[in-house]
Design an enzyme around this catalytic site. Structure first.
Site, short mmCIF file in Angstrom:
data_model
loop_
_atom_site.label_atom_id
_atom_site.label_comp_id
_atom_site.label_asym_id
_atom_site.label_seq_id
_atom_site.Cartn_x
_atom_site.Cartn_y
_atom_site.Cartn_z
N ARG A 158 9.01 13.72 -36.74
CA ARG A 158 9.61 12.11 -37.67
C ARG A 158 8.56 11.76 -38.80
NH1 ARG A 158 13.04 7.85 -37.59
NH2 ARG A 158 11.34 6.20 -37.47
N ILE A 184 5.09 5.46 2.72
CA ILE A 184 5.40 6.25 3.46
C ILE A 184 6.13 7.52 2.55
CG2 ILE A 184 5.04 8.53 4.83
CD1 ILE A 184 3.22 6.13 5.33
N THR A 185 5.36 9.14 1.37
CA THR A 185 6.67 9.71 1.25
C THR A 185 7.24 10.55 1.44
OG1 THR A 185 4.99 9.88 -1.18
CG2 THR A 185 6.22 11.57 -1.00
N PRO A 221 1.66 -1.91 6.60
CA PRO A 221 1.47 -3.36 5.63
C PRO A 221 0.18 -4.05 5.63
CG PRO A 221 3.36 -3.90 6.74
CD PRO A 221 2.55 -1.97 7.34
N GLN A 270 3.67 4.63 -27.15
CA GLN A 270 3.22 4.80 -29.27
C GLN A 270 3.91 5.52 -30.04
OE1 GLN A 270 2.34 1.44 -28.42
NE2 GLN A 270 1.91 0.84 -30.89
N SER A 330 -7.85 3.54 -7.77
CA SER A 330 -8.81 3.05 -8.79
C SER A 330 -10.36 2.50 -8.96
CB SER A 330 -8.90 3.14 -10.64
OG SER A 330 -7.41 4.02 -10.85
N GLU A 375 -3.60 7.62 -2.99
CA GLU A 375 -4.45 8.21 -2.52
C GLU A 375 -5.62 7.48 -3.26
OE1 GLU A 375 -3.41 12.71 -3.12
OE2 GLU A 375 -1.35 12.28 -2.24
N SER A 419 -6.15 -0.74 1.01
CA SER A 419 -7.18 0.31 0.70
C SER A 419 -7.97 0.80 1.85
CB SER A 419 -7.61 -0.66 -0.16
OG SER A 419 -6.99 -0.38 -1.63
C1 LIG Z 1 5.17 5.16 -3.99
C2 LIG Z 1 3.81 5.88 -3.06
C3 LIG Z 1 3.77 6.75 -2.52
C4 LIG Z 1 3.37 6.60 -1.58
N1 LIG Z 1 2.37 7.15 -0.09
C5 LIG Z 1 1.87 7.32 0.70
C6 LIG Z 1 2.34 8.13 1.70
O1 LIG Z 1 2.88 9.12 1.83
N2 LIG Z 1 1.20 8.08 3.36
C7 LIG Z 1 0.46 6.35 3.19
O2 LIG Z 1 0.00 7.07 3.92
N3 LIG Z 1 0.35 5.37 2.38
C8 LIG Z 1 0.93 6.02 0.71
N4 LIG Z 1 1.14 5.28 -0.03
C9 LIG Z 1 0.81 3.77 0.11
C10 LIG Z 1 -0.56 3.90 -0.69
O3 LIG Z 1 -2.03 5.09 -0.24
C11 LIG Z 1 -1.42 2.65 -0.96
O4 LIG Z 1 -0.74 1.68 -2.02
C12 LIG Z 1 -2.87 2.52 -1.48
O5 LIG Z 1 -3.77 3.27 -0.79
C13 LIG Z 1 -2.88 0.72 -1.70
O6 LIG Z 1 -3.14 0.15 -0.87
P1 LIG Z 1 -2.36 -0.85 -0.15
O7 LIG Z 1 -0.99 -0.55 -1.79
O8 LIG Z 1 -2.26 -1.77 0.51
O9 LIG Z 1 -2.88 -1.96 -1.87
P2 LIG Z 1 -4.02 -2.79 -1.67
O10 LIG Z 1 -5.26 -2.21 -1.24
O11 LIG Z 1 -3.38 -3.90 -1.02
O12 LIG Z 1 -5.08 -3.36 -2.92
C14 LIG Z 1 -4.24 -4.16 -3.38
C15 LIG Z 1 -5.51 -4.34 -5.24
O13 LIG Z 1 -6.50 -4.76 -4.61
C16 LIG Z 1 -7.27 -3.53 -4.93
N5 LIG Z 1 -8.88 -3.58 -3.56
C17 LIG Z 1 -8.44 -3.07 -2.98
N6 LIG Z 1 -9.70 -3.52 -1.79
C18 LIG Z 1 -10.20 -3.30 -2.93
C19 LIG Z 1 -11.76 -3.35 -2.99
N7 LIG Z 1 -12.96 -2.78 -1.95
N8 LIG Z 1 -12.81 -3.43 -3.78
C20 LIG Z 1 -12.14 -4.06 -4.93
N9 LIG Z 1 -10.76 -4.01 -5.18
C21 LIG Z 1 -10.11 -3.89 -4.38
C22 LIG Z 1 -6.81 -2.25 -4.93
O14 LIG Z 1 -7.64 -1.20 -5.72
C23 LIG Z 1 -5.70 -3.00 -5.61
O15 LIG Z 1 -6.21 -2.77 -6.79
C24 LIG Z 1 1.85 5.27 -1.02
C25 LIG Z 1 2.42 4.04 -1.87
C26 LIG Z 1 3.40 4.67 -3.00
C27 LIG Z 1 2.57 2.86 -4.02
#
Ligand SMILES: Cc1cc2nc3c(=O)[nH]c(=O)nc-3n(C[C@H](O)[C@H](O)[C@H](O)COP(=O)(O)OP(=O)(O)OC[C@H]3O[C@@H](n4cnc5c(N)ncnc54)[C@H](O)[C@@H]3O)c2cc1C
Length: 389
Positions: free
Chosen positions: A269, A156-157, A127, A337, A367, A364, A131
């Site tokens: 279409r 976690i997938t 939680p 679209q 962007s 993973e 990133s």
């Molecule tokens: C459906 C799904 C499956 C997944 N499967 C797995 C899995 O199997 N195992 C696993 O471990 N994880 C998994 N994830 C987790 C996924 O890798 C994370 O959601 C991802 O790394 C982003 O972390 P966060 O959601 O906490 O977003 P945050 O880190 O909170 O980011 C929120 C926003 O802030 C931006 N941001 C954060 N830091 C920076 C920075 N330094 N510079 C610029 N922008 C920044 C991000 O780009 C994003 O736009 C999964 C996620 C989803 C939704």
């Protein structure tokens, strides 16, 4: 590198046939029921789809990066949830073991992951550590010959259905950041490990994603991947580095499919007395999408070949993941679209892919994280070049 072109062509044709004749007809059903029929999972096992990336010595197909990329481009031309069912085993859920596991760990788990008897998952995110995965707070405390693990993993997938969990935890509380993190192999059924029900998601219905709760979960010291504590983050990065090329291939497949769907729709279409494909503004959407598909495919395959040749492709893998996932999002948007109002209505192929591929830009490495990494490496490489002049 393609080792045996004829044999590989047969494998690819078999995968293509399965995707087109068995998975595509079930796409709408899986989206609605949120479940892949067990018979299809059994077919995935019999086709060897769970073991493509696992070395032949452990029961897999040992595909090279280029071969795996080509397979990924095929399997992702149907709803991406199908590939997610076996994608962990042939990606991040086995790669930590492949790159850093001990011989005994490999022998115990890789053949079962390769056959699909066991479904694996990769539990890094928490939680408060997304990133910035090095901020993870799950702890593993040594107690005699065991570690006692406490923490909570999220997003976690395959967690709700997994049999084997690669869990990243901090074994050295005094170490900051990437240091002091270890990867543990924990089978389902280990007391203290539980998985709440899967989340409801925007897309990729049929691919269960959820939390992993660790409450005084006791595992032997031998559960550490590679046997040595403190190496876990390096292991995770090695696995993710390869996975980024895989994922980029998985972004190309849906875009290939959507270009086909756009063309079908645009040629059938009719508006203003002619097929909408005859309008240049519609042609632009098709042409731009097709160009981007070709560019992404070329980038993925070139990077995979470099990796097969032993080159360091850390930056290129990031570029692949960034470009292909963003490209796929743009193509899905154009597909909606081209379909017009129908593209906004549930059960339309463009509507479903639009939801499904949104995830690619998030996991993973988002962007933004890839952009930051690419910029850092680009600047560093330029400085090295300048210093050498
Ligand atoms: C459906 C799904 C499956 C997944 N499967 C797995 C899995 O199997 N195992 C696993 O471990 N994880 C998994 N994830 C987790 C996924 O890798 C994370 O959601 C991802 O790394 C982003 O972390 P966060 O959601 O906490 O977003 P945050 O880190 O909170 O980011 C929120 C926003 O802030 C931006 N941001 C954060 N830091 C920076 C920075 N330094 N510079 C610029 N922008 C920044 C991000 O780009 C994003 O736009 C999964 C996620 C989803 C939704």
């Amino acid at each position: 590198m393609i080792r045996n072109p004829e044999g590989f062509a047969r494998l690819l044709a078999e995968v293509r046939q399965f995707v087109r004749t068995e998975c595509m007809p079930l796409e709408a059903q899986v989206d609605q029921t949120d479940e892949i029929p067990p018979a299809i999972v059994e077919r995935m096992r019999s086709l060897g789809l769970f073991g493509h990336s696992i070395p032949e010595a452990y029961g897999g197909a040992g595909l090279t990066s280029e071969e795996l990329s080509l397979v990924n481009i095929e399997v992702s031309q149907c709803a991406t949830t199908f590939r997610a069912r076996f994608g962990g085993n042939t990606g991040i859920a086995s790669e930590s073991l492949v790159v850093d596991g001990t011989e005994s760990q490999k022998k115990t788990w890789l053949p079962r992951l390769a056959s699909g008897e066991v479904t694996g998952c990769f539990a890094l995110t928490e939680p408060d550590a997304g990133s910035d995965a090095t901020a993870l707070t799950t702890t593993a405390v040594l107690d005699g010959d065991d570690y006692v693990i406490n923490g909570r993993k999220c997003f976690i997938t395959n967690a709700p259905i997994a049999d084997l969990f690669t869990v990243f935890a901090r074994t050295d509380a005094s170490a900051k950041g990437a240091a002091g993190i270890s990867a543990f192999l924990i089978p389902r059924g280990t007391p203290g490990l539980s998985t709440p029900p899967a989340y409801r998601k925007m897309g990729q219905h049929g691919s269960p994603v959820g939390e992993v709760v660790l409450q005084d979960c006791r595992v032997p010291v031998s559960a550490i991947v590679g046997g040595q504590p403190g190496q876990g983050f390096r292991t995770a990065m090695k696995a993710l580095n390869k996975q980024r090329i895989n994922l980029a291939g998985l972004c190309v497949g849906p875009a290939v499919r959507l270009v086909d769907e756009m063309v079908d729709r645009a040629t059938s279409r009719r508006q203003f007395g002619q097929a909408i494909a005859e309008f240049q503004l519609v042609q632009q959407m098709i042409a731009e999408s097709n160009v981007e598909v070709h560019a992404a495919r070329a980038l993925v395959l070139e990077t995979a070949r470099k990796r097969d040749a032993g080159e360091d492709v850390t930056m290129e893998a990031s570029m692949c993941k960034l470009f292909a996932s963003e490209m796929c999002g743009r193509v899905a948007d154009r597909a909606v679209q081209v379909f017009g109002g129908g593209g906004y209505v549930a059960d339309n192929v463009a509507e479903r892919f639009y939801r499904d591929v949104r995830l690619f830009r998030l996991y993973e490495g988002t962007s933004q994280i890839h952009l930051v990494n690419i910029a850092k490496r680009t600047v560093a490489l330029a400085q090295v070049r300048k210093a050498a002049e």
